[in-house]
Design a protein around this motif. Sequence first.
Motif, PDB file in Angstrom:
ATOM      1  N   GLY A   1     -70.547  13.314  64.584  1.00 39.54           N
ATOM      2  CA  GLY A   1     -69.249  13.884  64.911  1.00 39.54           C
ATOM      3  C   GLY A   1     -69.160  15.381  64.715  1.00 39.54           C
ATOM      4  O   GLY A   1     -68.368  16.065  65.380  1.00 39.54           O
ATOM      5  N   GLY A   2     -69.954  15.914  63.793  1.00 36.71           N
ATOM      6  CA  GLY A   2     -69.948  17.350  63.553  1.00 36.71           C
ATOM      7  C   GLY A   2     -68.916  17.780  62.521  1.00 36.71           C
ATOM      8  O   GLY A   2     -68.000  17.033  62.159  1.00 36.71           O
ATOM      9  N   ALA A   3     -69.062  19.013  62.073  1.00 38.27           N
ATOM     10  CA  ALA A   3     -68.220  19.542  60.996  1.00 38.27           C
ATOM     11  C   ALA A   3     -66.793  19.823  61.424  1.00 38.27           C
ATOM     12  O   ALA A   3     -65.900  19.944  60.576  1.00 38.27           O
ATOM     13  N   GLU A   4     -66.554  19.950  62.733  1.00 37.05           N
ATOM     14  CA  GLU A   4     -65.210  20.286  63.217  1.00 37.05           C
ATOM     15  C   GLU A   4     -64.354  19.047  63.503  1.00 37.05           C
ATOM     16  O   GLU A   4     -63.228  19.185  63.970  1.00 37.05           O
ATOM     17  N   ALA A   5     -64.857  17.871  63.216  1.00 37.89           N
ATOM     18  CA  ALA A   5     -64.131  16.628  63.527  1.00 37.89           C
ATOM     19  C   ALA A   5     -62.830  16.525  62.730  1.00 37.89           C
ATOM     20  O   ALA A   5     -62.623  17.217  61.732  1.00 37.89           O
ATOM     21  N   ASP A   6     -61.966  15.620  63.183  1.00 34.34           N
ATOM     22  CA  ASP A   6     -60.607  15.527  62.656  1.00 34.34           C
ATOM     23  C   ASP A   6     -60.515  14.933  61.259  1.00 34.34           C
ATOM     24  O   ASP A   6     -59.680  15.356  60.454  1.00 34.34           O
ATOM     25  N   ILE A   7     -61.307  13.909  60.970  1.00 30.96           N
ATOM     26  CA  ILE A   7     -61.128  13.145  59.732  1.00 30.96           C
ATOM     27  C   ILE A   7     -62.461  12.978  59.007  1.00 30.96           C
ATOM     28  O   ILE A   7     -63.530  13.140  59.592  1.00 30.96           O
ATOM     29  N   ASP A   8     -62.365  12.628  57.732  1.00 30.41           N
ATOM     30  CA  ASP A   8     -63.583  12.383  56.968  1.00 30.41           C
ATOM     31  C   ASP A   8     -63.947  10.906  57.012  1.00 30.41           C
ATOM     32  O   ASP A   8     -63.189  10.061  57.496  1.00 30.41           O
ATOM     33  N   VAL A   9     -65.140  10.610  56.514  1.00 28.95           N
ATOM     34  CA  VAL A   9     -65.639   9.240  56.543  1.00 28.95           C
ATOM     35  C   VAL A   9     -64.725   8.300  55.779  1.00 28.95           C
ATOM     36  O   VAL A   9     -64.436   7.184  56.229  1.00 28.95           O
ATOM     37  N   ALA A  10     -64.248   8.731  54.619  1.00 29.00           N
ATOM     38  CA  ALA A  10     -63.411   7.859  53.783  1.00 29.00           C
ATOM     39  C   ALA A  10     -62.157   7.410  54.524  1.00 29.00           C
ATOM     40  O   ALA A  10     -61.758   6.242  54.434  1.00 29.00           O
ATOM     41  N   THR A  11     -61.521   8.326  55.252  1.00 27.68           N
ATOM     42  CA  THR A  11     -60.309   7.981  56.002  1.00 27.68           C
ATOM     43  C   THR A  11     -60.623   6.977  57.104  1.00 27.68           C
ATOM     44  O   THR A  11     -59.892   5.993  57.305  1.00 27.68           O
ATOM     45  N   SER A  12     -61.710   7.213  57.827  1.00 26.50           N
ATOM     46  CA  SER A  12     -62.083   6.332  58.931  1.00 26.50           C
ATOM     47  C   SER A  12     -62.422   4.930  58.437  1.00 26.50           C
ATOM     48  O   SER A  12     -61.898   3.933  58.967  1.00 26.50           O
ATOM     49  N   VAL A  13     -63.280   4.831  57.433  1.00 27.81           N
ATOM     50  CA  VAL A  13     -63.738   3.499  57.011  1.00 27.81           C
ATOM     51  C   VAL A  13     -62.625   2.721  56.325  1.00 27.81           C
ATOM     52  O   VAL A  13     -62.550   1.490  56.464  1.00 27.81           O
ATOM     53  N   ALA A  14     -61.746   3.408  55.597  1.00 22.43           N
ATOM     54  CA  ALA A  14     -60.617   2.701  54.985  1.00 22.43           C
ATOM     55  C   ALA A  14     -59.708   2.133  56.066  1.00 22.43           C
ATOM     56  O   ALA A  14     -59.233   0.993  55.967  1.00 22.43           O
ATOM     57  N   GLY A  15     -59.486   2.924  57.131  1.00 24.28           N
ATOM     58  CA  GLY A  15     -58.656   2.436  58.226  1.00 24.28           C
ATOM     59  C   GLY A  15     -59.290   1.262  58.943  1.00 24.28           C
ATOM     60  O   GLY A  15     -58.616   0.265  59.238  1.00 24.28           O
ATOM     61  N   MET A  16     -60.580   1.371  59.238  1.00 26.37           N
ATOM     62  CA  MET A  16     -61.262   0.268  59.920  1.00 26.37           C
ATOM     63  C   MET A  16     -61.268  -0.992  59.067  1.00 26.37           C
ATOM     64  O   MET A  16     -61.080  -2.104  59.572  1.00 26.37           O
ATOM     65  N   ALA A  17     -61.474  -0.839  57.760  1.00 29.90           N
ATOM     66  CA  ALA A  17     -61.459  -2.006  56.869  1.00 29.90           C
ATOM     67  C   ALA A  17     -60.083  -2.669  56.870  1.00 29.90           C
ATOM     68  O   ALA A  17     -59.981  -3.902  56.870  1.00 29.90           O
ATOM     69  N   ASP A  18     -59.030  -1.853  56.874  1.00 28.46           N
ATOM     70  CA  ASP A  18     -57.666  -2.407  56.936  1.00 28.46           C
ATOM     71  C   ASP A  18     -57.468  -3.204  58.226  1.00 28.46           C
ATOM     72  O   ASP A  18     -56.893  -4.304  58.214  1.00 28.46           O
ATOM     73  N   VAL A  19     -57.911  -2.632  59.341  1.00 29.86           N
ATOM     74  CA  VAL A  19     -57.765  -3.309  60.635  1.00 29.86           C
ATOM     75  C   VAL A  19     -58.521  -4.634  60.632  1.00 29.86           C
ATOM     76  O   VAL A  19     -58.003  -5.672  61.052  1.00 29.86           O
ATOM     77  N   ILE A  20     -59.753  -4.610  60.153  1.00 25.83           N
ATOM     78  CA  ILE A  20     -60.581  -5.818  60.142  1.00 25.83           C
ATOM     79  C   ILE A  20     -59.974  -6.887  59.255  1.00 25.83           C
ATOM     80  O   ILE A  20     -59.869  -8.062  59.651  1.00 25.83           O
ATOM     81  N   GLU A  21     -59.566  -6.513  58.056  1.00 31.24           N
ATOM     82  CA  GLU A  21     -58.978  -7.501  57.150  1.00 31.24           C
ATOM     83  C   GLU A  21     -57.698  -8.085  57.732  1.00 31.24           C
ATOM     84  O   GLU A  21     -57.412  -9.277  57.553  1.00 31.24           O
ATOM     85  N   GLY A  22     -56.949  -7.269  58.457  1.00 29.56           N
ATOM     86  CA  GLY A  22     -55.704  -7.750  59.049  1.00 29.56           C
ATOM     87  C   GLY A  22     -55.910  -8.676  60.230  1.00 29.56           C
ATOM     88  O   GLY A  22     -54.996  -9.427  60.599  1.00 29.56           O
TER      89      GLY A  22
END
Length: 228
Positions: A188-209
Amino acid sequence: MSEQQKSALIVGASRGLGLGLVETFAGRGWRVTATQRSPSPGLARLASDSVRVETVDIDDDSAVATLRDRLGGETFDLIFVVAGVATQAHEPLHAVPRAVAAQVYLTNAVSPIRLAEAFRESVRPGGTLALMSSVLGSVALNESGGWETYRASKAALNTYARSFEIRHRDAGLGVLLMHPGWVRTDMGGAEADIDVATSVAGMADVIEGRLGRSGVAYLDYRGETLAW
């Protein structure tokens, strides 16, 4: 291990989003089997009673079959294929060598579905098969061009995943195509919008839901539906 403990197989977890997903699900009490293509210091650090590390190259059908056999009859609430490549992604199709374009397509579109077929019976009833897609795989939302071979590979993955879900609809599993957001990783590169922690926490929430839900969905890390 309690009967209530969830389990996940995360394929392509040596760094970045895959590694972040392993850490997140393990932190939420899941039992995780994580794969690497080559030795990963990050995964070695996470290895524990609740995190098992295996080695596999998803482009190698025999290696995938060996992993399936090695895991025996183990079943998972989640199988998430994260592995993918973006080789020469910024160059237009005509500037990319045919062999490179073909390998991007094989790794990003063909290999995840072949792995899904190999492990289909390893998904527990009500479980989810997740595949790391991208908003760049949306044909409808492509208004800027660029990333041509990568876009095409993810659009193909989306198409194959829909066909996979139709083919196995009677099994009642959920198929989830995930866009992680534009994330600050090597890809994604250094200029991307979000960090890994934000992305994976969101994806985990979606999956669990979505556990227990069948059918196919194309969602981002916030749970928002994307246009095909």
